[in-house]
Design an enzyme around this catalytic site. Sequence first.
Site, PDB file in Angstrom:
ATOM      1  N   SER A  42      24.061  41.305  37.560  1.00  0.00           N
ATOM      2  CA  SER A  42      24.108  40.170  38.496  1.00  0.00           C
ATOM      3  C   SER A  42      22.838  40.030  39.333  1.00  0.00           C
ATOM      4  CB  SER A  42      25.313  40.321  39.425  1.00  0.00           C
ATOM      5  OG  SER A  42      26.481  40.319  38.666  1.00  0.00           O
ATOM      6  N   ARG A 101      45.169  55.024  44.755  1.00  0.00           N
ATOM      7  CA  ARG A 101      46.477  54.589  45.271  1.00  0.00           C
ATOM      8  C   ARG A 101      47.490  55.705  45.472  1.00  0.00           C
ATOM      9  NH1 ARG A 101      46.996  49.654  41.156  1.00  0.00           N
ATOM     10  NH2 ARG A 101      45.513  48.233  42.134  1.00  0.00           N
ATOM     11  N   CYS A 132      48.830  44.403  41.833  1.00  0.00           N
ATOM     12  CA  CYS A 132      49.216  43.010  42.125  1.00  0.00           C
ATOM     13  C   CYS A 132      50.718  42.755  41.970  1.00  0.00           C
ATOM     14  CB  CYS A 132      48.412  42.057  41.246  1.00  0.00           C
ATOM     15  SG  CYS A 132      48.281  42.609  39.532  1.00  0.00           S
ATOM     16  N   ARG A 238      52.070  40.413  29.536  1.00  0.00           N
ATOM     17  CA  ARG A 238      50.940  39.497  29.764  1.00  0.00           C
ATOM     18  C   ARG A 238      51.265  38.163  29.106  1.00  0.00           C
ATOM     19  NH1 ARG A 238      47.447  40.557  33.464  1.00  0.00           N
ATOM     20  NH2 ARG A 238      46.845  42.552  32.584  1.00  0.00           N
ATOM     21  N   HIS A 245      51.368  35.622  38.935  1.00  0.00           N
ATOM     22  CA  HIS A 245      52.289  36.539  38.254  1.00  0.00           C
ATOM     23  C   HIS A 245      53.722  36.145  38.638  1.00  0.00           C
ATOM     24  CE1 HIS A 245      48.971  38.879  37.025  1.00  0.00           C
ATOM     25  NE2 HIS A 245      49.169  39.996  37.693  1.00  0.00           N
TER      26      HIS A 245
HETATM   27  P1  A2P Z   1      28.909  42.232  37.391  1.00  0.00           P
HETATM   28  O1  A2P Z   1      29.322  40.781  37.467  1.00  0.00           O
HETATM   29  O2  A2P Z   1      27.496  42.439  37.837  1.00  0.00           O
HETATM   30  O3  A2P Z   1      29.230  42.859  36.068  1.00  0.00           O
HETATM   31  P2  A2P Z   1      36.059  41.325  36.875  1.00  0.00           P
HETATM   32  O4  A2P Z   1      37.214  42.211  37.303  1.00  0.00           O
HETATM   33  O5  A2P Z   1      36.322  39.865  37.143  1.00  0.00           O
HETATM   34  O6  A2P Z   1      35.616  41.609  35.462  1.00  0.00           O
HETATM   35  O7  A2P Z   1      34.817  41.733  37.834  1.00  0.00           O
HETATM   36  C1  A2P Z   1      34.327  43.022  37.968  1.00  0.00           C
HETATM   37  C2  A2P Z   1      33.334  43.091  39.117  1.00  0.00           C
HETATM   38  O8  A2P Z   1      32.908  44.443  39.264  1.00  0.00           O
HETATM   39  C3  A2P Z   1      32.071  42.268  38.910  1.00  0.00           C
HETATM   40  O9  A2P Z   1      31.605  41.816  40.159  1.00  0.00           O
HETATM   41  C4  A2P Z   1      31.120  43.313  38.310  1.00  0.00           C
HETATM   42  O10 A2P Z   1      29.769  43.007  38.513  1.00  0.00           O
HETATM   43  C5  A2P Z   1      31.500  44.507  39.153  1.00  0.00           C
HETATM   44  N1  A2P Z   1      31.111  45.754  38.483  1.00  0.00           N
HETATM   45  C6  A2P Z   1      31.576  46.248  37.320  1.00  0.00           C
HETATM   46  N2  A2P Z   1      30.983  47.434  37.031  1.00  0.00           N
HETATM   47  C7  A2P Z   1      30.127  47.690  38.059  1.00  0.00           C
HETATM   48  C8  A2P Z   1      29.224  48.754  38.353  1.00  0.00           C
HETATM   49  N3  A2P Z   1      29.079  49.797  37.541  1.00  0.00           N
HETATM   50  N4  A2P Z   1      28.493  48.665  39.506  1.00  0.00           N
HETATM   51  C9  A2P Z   1      28.629  47.618  40.322  1.00  0.00           C
HETATM   52  N5  A2P Z   1      29.484  46.574  40.100  1.00  0.00           N
HETATM   53  C10 A2P Z   1      30.225  46.615  38.977  1.00  0.00           C
END
Ligand code: A2P
Length: 339
Positions: A42, A101, A132, A238, A245
Amino acid sequence: MSKLYKVAVCGATGAVGNQMIQCLEQRDFPVGELRLLASERSKGKKLTYKGEQIPVQVLDNGSFQGIDIALFSAGGGTSQDFAPVAAESGAVVVDNSSAWRMDPEVPLVVPEVNPGAVAGYTTKGIIANPNCSTIQMVVVLEPIHRAAGIERVVVSTYQAVSGTGQKAIVELENQLKALHEGREPEAKVYPQQIAWNLLPHIDVFKDNGYTKEEMKMVLETQKIMADDSIQVSATCVRVPVRYGHSEAVNLQTRDKLSAGDVREILSKAPGIKLVDDPANLVYPTPLMAAGQDLTMVGRIREDISQERGIDLFLVADNIRKGAATNAVQIAELLAEKYL
Ligand code: A2P
């Protein structure tokens, strides 16, 4: 002027993280600084908060310096590794993953049910946001339990794909498009096609035949309601719904309750909206609950198969009350009473 808090959202680009940002804005949480964190993927992205474009930063060990409250929704592994880092930096972590948790030193909080448990955050600096499906169920169980004692719960869920994250919403949309165009749908996120289908499989299978999601509903309900005597059996499914949900719940109470008693109890309980007028075809649905913070309850009726049984149907937005809203409500309790 009241105190302002430095807030971090870890996993800010994800389905829940994005909603956390919106909840902070909509509920007017006293944010002094908002730090948005995600992975390398990101880098360069910006997200909007109160009309302002905020750059997303890459999560690292220095990310939580000066932060008061860190909301985490970046998966269990990230929480396992970085929640202690954030706590060590002086932040109180509200973690949406399942990583912490069931840790006896970590409170598991639904503000309508056990707000006092927040006080336990001091041991590890971490508060866990429940699963959730469990959150929306205990909001409804708690007032009934107080009135008549719940002995047993049998629940079947109908869970939206957004619970699996942004990638699952995209998979459902792509599969629907493929089917519409006569192409073979591709399944990558789920083991089988989810469009025009449903899967009685959420999280991994355990040795006892239940899935981990189903066991979360058992163990987390007992922890949040602080009563191990409540027996729960769950089947988690699902379904091809985007947000919301739904749960069909069958209860057995210690004292007899009529359907009218349950309606009366729930009409006065926090966080609940009664949507129960079958004569006019009014009952809760996921589309109705999407974007809302209340848990909607309807189809309340006495179970014809047992003496002290109640059946009901409840629906909530899994990304809001099931995740982001509940986390921000916990942050509100921290701000009101503890920080
Ligand atoms: P990123 O968008 O950079 O991959 P979702 O549950 O919708 O898939 O989103 C997961 C979130 O967790 C996203 O914001 C993702 O960022 C972030 N994420 C996943 N793995 C990591 C990591 N190793 N370090 C930081 N953020 C993470």
